[in-house]
Scaffold this active site. Structure first.
Site, mmCIF file in Angstrom:
data_model
loop_
_atom_site.group_PDB
_atom_site.id
_atom_site.type_symbol
_atom_site.label_atom_id
_atom_site.label_comp_id
_atom_site.label_asym_id
_atom_site.label_seq_id
_atom_site.Cartn_x
_atom_site.Cartn_y
_atom_site.Cartn_z
ATOM 1 N N LYS A 1 0.836 -1.201 0.000
ATOM 2 C CA LYS A 1 0.000 0.000 0.000
ATOM 3 C C LYS A 1 0.874 1.256 0.000
ATOM 4 O O LYS A 1 2.073 1.179 0.315
ATOM 5 C CB LYS A 1 -0.901 -0.015 1.235
ATOM 6 N N MET B 1 11.393 24.179 0.285
ATOM 7 C CA MET B 1 10.538 23.253 -0.469
ATOM 8 C C MET B 1 11.331 22.406 -1.468
ATOM 9 O O MET B 1 11.112 21.208 -1.599
ATOM 10 C CB MET B 1 9.439 24.035 -1.205
ATOM 11 N N ARG C 1 -9.911 -0.632 14.776
ATOM 12 C CA ARG C 1 -9.683 0.140 13.556
ATOM 13 C C ARG C 1 -10.652 -0.450 12.548
ATOM 14 O O ARG C 1 -11.844 -0.453 12.765
ATOM 15 C CB ARG C 1 -8.209 0.052 13.167
ATOM 16 N N TYR D 1 15.762 30.504 4.696
ATOM 17 C CA TYR D 1 14.573 31.145 5.270
ATOM 18 C C TYR D 1 14.740 31.332 6.767
ATOM 19 O O TYR D 1 15.245 30.438 7.462
ATOM 20 C CB TYR D 1 13.351 30.254 5.053
HETATM 21 C C1 LIG Z 1 0.015 -2.065 6.708
HETATM 22 C C2 LIG Z 1 -0.490 -3.356 7.103
HETATM 23 C C3 LIG Z 1 0.371 -4.444 7.271
HETATM 24 C C4 LIG Z 1 1.876 -4.313 7.254
HETATM 25 O O1 LIG Z 1 2.311 -3.803 8.510
HETATM 26 P P1 LIG Z 1 3.842 -3.473 8.838
HETATM 27 O O2 LIG Z 1 3.802 -3.002 10.248
HETATM 28 O O3 LIG Z 1 4.258 -2.396 7.897
HETATM 29 O O4 LIG Z 1 4.622 -4.715 8.651
HETATM 30 C C5 LIG Z 1 -0.196 -5.698 7.500
HETATM 31 N N1 LIG Z 1 -1.540 -5.846 7.606
HETATM 32 C C6 LIG Z 1 -2.392 -4.799 7.495
HETATM 33 C C7 LIG Z 1 -3.851 -5.031 7.637
HETATM 34 C C8 LIG Z 1 -1.905 -3.527 7.261
HETATM 35 O O5 LIG Z 1 -2.750 -2.493 7.187
#
Ligand SMILES: *Cc1c(COP(=O)(O)O)cnc(C)c1O
Length: 360
Positions: free
Chosen positions: A51, A310, A145, A261
């Site tokens: 992701k 930036m 969550r 800056y």
């Molecule tokens: C992001 C995520 C992972 C990976 O977690 P890490 O701590 O980066 O290894 C695994 N399972 C779910 C559901 C996640 O959202």
């Protein structure tokens, strides 16, 4: 007009110059990290969370390296992240953690063969009503969550699902918290009551909690990209990405003048200063103002001067007279150390990389 005839809108234009910054990417290190997580996962299969553009490292280079290492299970958060992974991996290997939030999401899942991770009774109904098929199921075992509440697992909408991976997610795997064992127990209690082909609980840190946390499939993310969530993993994990930038200007700064800056840095003596084409828009955040450093090819360590802006960062090259405009410097960015120094998490440091840096 074709690109050859000089259409300036052509992308990529054949003579577009290389940008003066890049995210150095070590595909071997990524493959080695996945294999290390796979070894530590013992008998369980090892997947990969890809992701957020593979944690800011770039899906287009990360996914092929993971496939080459042997990875066959990929997790993204959003449906919009699917096409970039589909370009490299078959649909059956991809799961979408947010699940079908709309009928359009469900249709897209059905048409592509990518699996949704069902997170609620409502999502279960939406998926089955749209035509159903293989899916994953997230059960919330105490993180509060995403995910189905344990008390809802006997709902008929859940019984109607064809579940490939039954999963839950650990809230505190990077610590030795009592919640880890509580979540393990809650997950183990759910398994006999929900039909599924594979069970999955551990993220990167969860892999280090011990064999009983592995179940059938582990889902590391952070450790693949060089992050170290628990000290037990420090030996196994190699750095994967490092920001690098070219020197775009060298200037002499006389004693008494200020840099950047806010004029936060005043030269105590005459200095030689390099301006780098890297700034907070690229994910080299302002927390590195007066704190960060770069290294030259010969290993010389060059401190950041004044505020990061930036697009630009100033570094002290007084002690490196051989450096010239066009030379490349590498950010001191060992993730665990950088997190300690900046107060940011390793996750934030990775995913902060901006698009100019990722493409470079
Ligand atoms: C992001 C995520 C992972 C990976 O977690 P890490 O701590 O980066 O290894 C695994 N399972 C779910 C559901 C996640 O959202």
């Amino acid at each position: 007009m074709t690109a050859d005839s000089g259409d300036p809108r052509a992308f990529p234009h054949p003579s577009l110059p290389q940008p003066p910054l890049r995210l150095a990417f070590d595909a071997e290190a990524l493959g080695s990290n996945w294999r290390a997580m796979d070894r530590l996962s013992k008998g369980a299969r090892t997947g990969a969370a890809v992701k957020a553009d593979a944690y800011g490292t770039g899906v287009d280079r990360a996914v092929p390296a993971l496939i080459k290492a042997g990875c066959r299970d990929f997790f993204v958060a959003h449906w919009s992240e699917v096409p970039a992974v589909l370009a490299h991996a078959p649909a059956v290997s991809i799961s979408v953690l947010l699940g079908p939030m709309t009928d359009a999401d469900a249709r897209y899942g059905l048409e592509t063969g990518v699996r949704p991770v069902i997170n609620s009774i409502e999502q279960a109904r939406r998926w089955v009503d749209a035509g159903g098929g293989k899916c994953d199921l997230m059960v919330d075992t105490g993180m509060n969550r995403l995910g189905l509440r344990v008390g809802d697992i006997s709902d008929p909408a859940i019984a109607a699902l064809d579940i490939e991976v039954l999963m839950s997610h650990l809230a505190c795997a990077d610590e030795d918290a009592p919640l880890n064992a509580q979540q393990w127990q809650a997950f183990a209690d759910v398994l006999p009551h929900v039909r599924h082909r594979s069970a999955s609980l551990a993220n990167s840190a969860g892999i280090a909690l011990g064999d009983k946390y592995h179940f059938d499939l582990t889902r590391p993310g952070l450790a693949l990209y060089g992050g170290i969530p628990r000290s037990e993993l420090a030996e196994a994990v190699q750095q994967v990405v490092t920001p690098e930038a070219a020197i775009v200007q060298i200037r002499r700064v006389p004693a008494g003048e200020t840099i950047g800056y806010g004029a936060t840095f005043t030269a105590a003596h005459d200095m030689r200063v390099a301006i780098l084409s890297l700034g907070y828009a690229d994910g080299y955040l302002r927390c590195w103002s007066g704190l960060g450093a770069f290294t030259a090819q010969d290993g010389a360590v060059l401190p950041v001067l004044g505020r990061v802006s930036m697009d630009l960062t100033a570094v002290d090259i007084t002690a490196a007279p051989h450096l010239q405009e066009g030379d490349w410097l590498r950010a001191e960015y060992s993730l665990a150390d950088a997190a300690q120094a900046s107060g940011l998490s390793q996750y934030e440091l990775l995913t902060a990389t901006g698009p100019r840096l990722r493409r470079g």
